[in-house]
Scaffold this active site. Structure first.
Site, mmCIF file in Angstrom:
data_model
loop_
_atom_site.group_PDB
_atom_site.id
_atom_site.type_symbol
_atom_site.label_atom_id
_atom_site.label_comp_id
_atom_site.label_asym_id
_atom_site.label_seq_id
_atom_site.Cartn_x
_atom_site.Cartn_y
_atom_site.Cartn_z
ATOM 1 N N ARG A 78 -1.486 -7.794 -9.178
ATOM 2 C CA ARG A 78 -2.763 -7.963 -9.853
ATOM 3 C C ARG A 78 -2.522 -8.509 -11.267
ATOM 4 N NH1 ARG A 78 -4.519 -3.664 -11.293
ATOM 5 N NH2 ARG A 78 -3.089 -2.162 -10.350
ATOM 6 N N TYR A 218 -2.977 -13.312 -3.846
ATOM 7 C CA TYR A 218 -2.314 -12.037 -3.583
ATOM 8 C C TYR A 218 -3.238 -10.820 -3.668
ATOM 9 C CZ TYR A 218 1.507 -8.748 -3.216
ATOM 10 O OH TYR A 218 2.344 -7.766 -2.764
ATOM 11 N N GLY A 219 -3.062 -9.915 -2.727
ATOM 12 C CA GLY A 219 -3.612 -8.548 -2.763
ATOM 13 C C GLY A 219 -4.943 -8.373 -3.458
ATOM 14 N N LYS A 227 -10.214 -3.883 -4.535
ATOM 15 C CA LYS A 227 -10.367 -3.504 -5.945
ATOM 16 C C LYS A 227 -11.636 -4.118 -6.557
ATOM 17 C CE LYS A 227 -6.366 -1.437 -5.773
ATOM 18 N NZ LYS A 227 -6.310 0.027 -5.598
ATOM 19 N N HIS A 247 -10.595 5.522 -7.452
ATOM 20 C CA HIS A 247 -9.261 5.123 -6.972
ATOM 21 C C HIS A 247 -8.552 6.374 -6.459
ATOM 22 C CE1 HIS A 247 -5.256 2.890 -8.140
ATOM 23 N NE2 HIS A 247 -5.605 2.630 -6.892
ATOM 24 N N SER A 269 -1.864 3.068 -9.719
ATOM 25 C CA SER A 269 -1.144 2.267 -8.725
ATOM 26 C C SER A 269 0.340 2.613 -8.732
ATOM 27 C CB SER A 269 -1.313 0.782 -9.040
ATOM 28 O OG SER A 269 -2.676 0.450 -8.962
ATOM 29 N N CYS A 271 1.794 5.337 -7.873
ATOM 30 C CA CYS A 271 2.098 6.693 -8.339
ATOM 31 C C CYS A 271 1.928 7.734 -7.248
ATOM 32 C CB CYS A 271 1.265 7.036 -9.553
ATOM 33 S SG CYS A 271 1.747 6.065 -11.006
ATOM 34 N N LYS A 273 -0.358 7.823 -4.172
ATOM 35 C CA LYS A 273 -1.526 8.144 -3.359
ATOM 36 C C LYS A 273 -1.239 7.993 -1.864
ATOM 37 C CE LYS A 273 -4.224 5.218 -5.329
ATOM 38 N NZ LYS A 273 -3.189 4.839 -6.310
ATOM 39 N N ASP A 294 -6.515 5.138 -0.720
ATOM 40 C CA ASP A 294 -6.604 4.368 -1.971
ATOM 41 C C ASP A 294 -7.964 4.470 -2.663
ATOM 42 O OD1 ASP A 294 -5.057 2.506 -3.725
ATOM 43 O OD2 ASP A 294 -6.668 1.109 -3.240
ATOM 44 N N SER A 386 6.100 -5.365 -3.279
ATOM 45 C CA SER A 386 5.903 -5.872 -1.916
ATOM 46 C C SER A 386 5.083 -4.851 -1.126
ATOM 47 C CB SER A 386 7.243 -6.137 -1.250
ATOM 48 O OG SER A 386 8.072 -5.005 -1.315
ATOM 49 N N ARG A 387 4.353 -5.344 -0.118
ATOM 50 C CA ARG A 387 3.348 -4.496 0.543
ATOM 51 C C ARG A 387 3.321 -4.694 2.049
ATOM 52 N NH1 ARG A 387 -0.200 -1.233 -3.032
ATOM 53 N NH2 ARG A 387 0.580 -1.815 -5.079
ATOM 54 N N ARG A 418 2.519 9.318 -13.702
ATOM 55 C CA ARG A 418 3.970 9.244 -13.717
ATOM 56 C C ARG A 418 4.392 9.565 -15.145
ATOM 57 N NH1 ARG A 418 7.695 6.178 -10.419
ATOM 58 N NH2 ARG A 418 6.257 5.628 -8.764
ATOM 59 N N ASP A 515 7.444 18.075 0.048
ATOM 60 C CA ASP A 515 7.422 19.337 -0.699
ATOM 61 C C ASP A 515 6.226 19.436 -1.646
ATOM 62 O OD1 ASP A 515 9.647 20.729 0.384
ATOM 63 O OD2 ASP A 515 10.970 19.297 -0.630
HETATM 64 P P1 GTP Z 1 -1.245 1.821 -4.920
HETATM 65 O O1 GTP Z 1 -1.302 1.571 -3.461
HETATM 66 O O2 GTP Z 1 -0.644 0.694 -5.723
HETATM 67 O O3 GTP Z 1 -2.552 2.256 -5.524
HETATM 68 O O4 GTP Z 1 -0.141 3.003 -5.164
HETATM 69 P P2 GTP Z 1 -0.030 4.467 -4.528
HETATM 70 O O5 GTP Z 1 -0.625 5.431 -5.507
HETATM 71 O O6 GTP Z 1 -0.527 4.504 -3.147
HETATM 72 O O7 GTP Z 1 1.557 4.729 -4.573
HETATM 73 P P3 GTP Z 1 2.570 5.051 -3.370
HETATM 74 O O8 GTP Z 1 2.190 6.268 -2.589
HETATM 75 O O9 GTP Z 1 2.770 3.813 -2.592
HETATM 76 O O10 GTP Z 1 3.891 5.403 -4.187
HETATM 77 C C1 GTP Z 1 4.539 4.485 -5.010
HETATM 78 C C2 GTP Z 1 5.910 4.912 -5.365
HETATM 79 O O11 GTP Z 1 5.976 6.280 -5.773
HETATM 80 C C3 GTP Z 1 6.893 4.757 -4.204
HETATM 81 O O12 GTP Z 1 8.054 4.139 -4.690
HETATM 82 C C4 GTP Z 1 7.170 6.170 -3.781
HETATM 83 O O13 GTP Z 1 8.422 6.296 -3.216
HETATM 84 C C5 GTP Z 1 7.016 6.959 -5.084
HETATM 85 N N1 GTP Z 1 6.587 8.370 -4.846
HETATM 86 C C6 GTP Z 1 5.516 8.773 -4.131
HETATM 87 N N2 GTP Z 1 5.440 10.123 -4.074
HETATM 88 C C7 GTP Z 1 6.500 10.592 -4.788
HETATM 89 C C8 GTP Z 1 6.967 11.899 -5.118
HETATM 90 O O14 GTP Z 1 6.405 12.913 -4.729
HETATM 91 N N3 GTP Z 1 8.083 11.973 -5.900
HETATM 92 C C9 GTP Z 1 8.737 10.859 -6.350
HETATM 93 N N4 GTP Z 1 9.816 11.024 -7.095
HETATM 94 N N5 GTP Z 1 8.333 9.614 -6.045
HETATM 95 C C10 GTP Z 1 7.227 9.466 -5.286
HETATM 96 MN MN MN Z 2 -1.280 2.959 -1.909
HETATM 97 MN MN MN Z 3 -4.469 1.292 -5.460
#
Ligand code: GTP
Ligand code: MN
Ligand code: MN
Length: 606
Positions: A78, A218-219, A227, A247, A269, A271, A273, A294, A386-387, A418, A515
């Site tokens: 984005r 892209y995306g 979005k 979100h 994003s 983080c 989800k 999402d 990458s997705r 994060r 966990d």
């Molecule tokens: P968008 O789709 O961009 O909105 O992101 P998202 O919030 O869906 O993030 P996603 O679940 O794809 O996680 C992104 C990154 O965070 C990946 O590299 C995961 O491996 C990492 N991640 C997710 N959950 C955890 C966790 O509990 N601990 C750690 N250390 N990393 C995590």
């Molecule tokens: Mn996601």
């Molecule tokens: Mn998202």
């Protein structure tokens, strides 16, 4: 799929025909194709994309009916600095959005669109975000010159003939989404695999519910249902109509006793989800099902509770880090095929690979830039953003409630980011107002999901910073207002989580992933009144022993460090929150200024 000249449209919806004709006259495509969303259309478009060199068909045994696509290396995420909220008044876009006068922006972009589809096909994609059977179906139509967009939209949203028929029946209004990659072809000019332009605009006109996107394929820049519509335009609709477009993931959690709770979670994003939405709990007896990964649209039901629907039909998930050990549900989902992979590596036997998919990388790959790659290569094989695009319904753990147009009643909302320091693994807010403060001051280190520096702490209110379609201060006020629509006892309880706190050696303090079910269990037990908490300056943190760590290789000190509310760290946080609120200016709700004063007082007294 109906191919027409601009004037012979397969619909009686005159508003739609008029608009499509206007766009075709401006952009001058060779042909206009009305998308019906059928399997035949998918087969034809994916074959055309393979012939054009845009798609590589993956091995049918490994990933049936699936394709790999590599974007232009400059078009991978984005583009927040090229995203505009062109509201009629500048103060309605606020300090966190780029603003241009809508008339001026339309004039500029009209010149860009003039002839921008020459030599290309223009596709018309009728779609609905949410359910077609919703009380008020939320229609959109995307006009695009990218077949990549059509194939992705078919996975991500309910599209095609059934939508068009319903729009005709209701003579429905719809969000107009105009998209062009901005790469017209001259007579006889050879196309490239990923056409795009150096000039990019992702423009939103909230009052007229329009989206104009130019230059990127892209995306989130190009799949306009996600979005652009379901967050930026929908958040402005939600403000006007008293609901929430967020979100957020939506998760159904069932306890060993068979009690069900629904949890929504807003994390920025990349983080976590999608990972949390697909969690496989490590705690005995608990089970989880995914409703959404999402976006959540939340409205009050007749019983006064807040109900959430997932407006999407597919997942656009981050590939790197997704593997059997982190997110087995995602792996099982994509193994069923019918997916598109963008900017990951190709294996020599026609499959995909990315960092974290398996522990040991293959000996040889073709990387996302088309170069030979071996484990000795200096760069990762796949782009960090990458997705995979994959149908939500293929997820083994999808909840049956996903198909309910009325959604699910939300019991708890998690805000997470994060943060290497400061923010404890989990704490509960004291009430809705405090919870809105926690959400409004949410912060996170930036990721590769957007272009720009990675790892910088920024405030990201409710994980919506790049997606609020109006003034961030008005958005915070709207959240406070929503809390007044219902009886306090019926509102979701609000928590903050942080899976990413680090030890001094840089390692994660908390194992995360499956966990995280231990944290969810504490959340549910708080709802049921069976888990203890200690009151700290920032909120209610699990009391000693309240978090179930059975079977975890985690010593007491590490757990304490993950949960600690450190006065010094929070003293350092306060000026950052003050700076953020100062940026919001005089639209900052007084209630949130009061919450900040209370936090300050509590920290100083600690
Ligand atoms: P968008 O789709 O961009 O909105 O992101 P998202 O919030 O869906 O993030 P996603 O679940 O794809 O996680 C992104 C990154 O965070 C990946 O590299 C995961 O491996 C990492 N991640 C997710 N959950 C955890 C966790 O509990 N601990 C750690 N250390 N990393 C995590
Ligand atoms: Mn996601
Ligand atoms: Mn998202």
């Amino acid at each position: 799929m109906t191919t027409t000249t601009a004037t012979s449209a397969p619909t009686t919806h005159t508003g739609l025909v008029t608009w499509v004709d206007e766009v075709a006259a401006l952009t001058e495509p060779d042909t206009v194709v009305w998308c019906d969303g059928s399997d035949e259309e998918w087969d034809r478009l994916t074959s055309e994309l393979v012939d054009a060199g845009t798609f590589v068909r993956l091995d049918e045994d490994k990933k049936p009916n699936s394709f790999l696509c590599q974007s232009d290396p400059t078009d991978v995420a984005r583009v927040e600095d090229r995203t505009f909220i062109a509201s009629a008044r500048k103060e309605d876009a606020g300090p966190t959005n780029n603003w241009v006068d809508p008339a001026e922006l339309k004039a500029t972009m009209t010149e860009l669109y003039r002839g921008s589809m020459r030599g290309r096909t223009m596709y018309v994609i009728p779609f609905v975000m949410g359910h077609l059977e919703a009380t008020v179906p939320m229609f959109g139509v995307e006009v695009t010159d990218s077949a990549y967009v059509v194939t992705n939209m078919r996975i991500m949203a309910r599209i095609g003939t059934p939508v068009l028929r319903k729009m005709e029946e209701l003579d429905a209004s719809f969000v107009k989404g105009l998209h062009s990659v901005g790469a017209p072809l001259a007579e006889g000019q050879q196309d490239v695999a990923w056409p795009c332009s150096d000039t990019k605009y992702i423009a939103h006109f909230p009052e007229t519910r329009e989206i104009w996107s130019y230059g990127s394929g892209y995306g989130g820049n190009a799949l306009l249902g996600k979005k652009c519509y379901a967050l930026r335009i929908a958040s402005a609709m939600a403000r006007d109509e008293g609901w929430l477009a967020e979100h957020m993931l939506i998760l159904k959690l069932t306890s060993p006793e068979g009690r069900t709770h629904y949890i929504a979670g807003a994390f920025p994003s990349q983080c976590g989800k999608t990972n949390l939405a697909m969690i496989e709990p490590t705690l005995e007896g608990w089970s989880a099902e995914m409703v959404g990964d999402d976006i959540a649209w939340m409205r009050f039901g007749p019983d006064g509770r807040l109900y959430a629907v997932n407006p999407e039909f597919g997942l656009f998930g981050v590939a790197p880090g997704t593997g059997m050990h982190t997110n087995p549900q995602a792996i099982r989902t994509i193994e069923k095929g019918n997916s598109i992979f963008t900017n990951v590596a190709l294996t020599d036997d026609g499959d995909v690979w990315w960092e974290g998919l398996t522990e040991t990388p293959p000996a040889h790959l073709t990387d996302w830039k088309g170069r030979d790659w071996t484990p000795e290569s200096s760069e990762p094989s796949s782009h960090p953003n990458s997705r995979f695009t994959t149908p939500a319904k293929q997820t083994p753990m999808i909840a049956p409630e996903y198909d309910n147009p009325d959604g699910v009643p939300i019991d708890a909302i998690l805000f997470g980011g994060r943060r290497k320091t400061t923010v404890p693994l989990v704490y509960e807010s004291r009430d809705w107002g405090h919870g809105v403060f926690v959400g409004a001051t949410l912060s996170s280190e930036t990721t590769a999901a957007a272009t720009g520096a990675v790892g910088v702490v920024r405030r990201d209110p409710m994980a919506m910073l790049p997606f609020i379609g109006y003034h961030a201060g008005d958005y915070m006020a709207h959240w406070l207002e929503v809390g007044k629509q219902a009886d306090a006892s019926k509102l979701p309880r609000i928590f903050q989580v942080n899976w990413f706190r680090r030890a001094e050696d840089g390692s994660f303090l908390w194992p995360g992933y499956g966990d995280n079910s231990r944290v969810l269990t504490w959340v549910v037990q708080r709802l049921e009144g069976t888990a203890g908490a200690v009151d700290t300056p920032v909120g209610l943190v699990p009391e000693q022993g309240a978090l179930d760590t059975t079977g975890l290789d985690l010593d007491e000190d590490q757990l304490a460090a993950a949960l600690r509310v450190d006065t010094e760290e929070w003293k350092a946080e306060l000026p950052l929150i003050e700076e953020w609120f100062a940026k919001i200016g005089d639209k900052l709700p007084t209630q949130l200024a009061d919450e900040l004063a209370t936090l300050k007082e509590r920290i100083e007294q600690a």
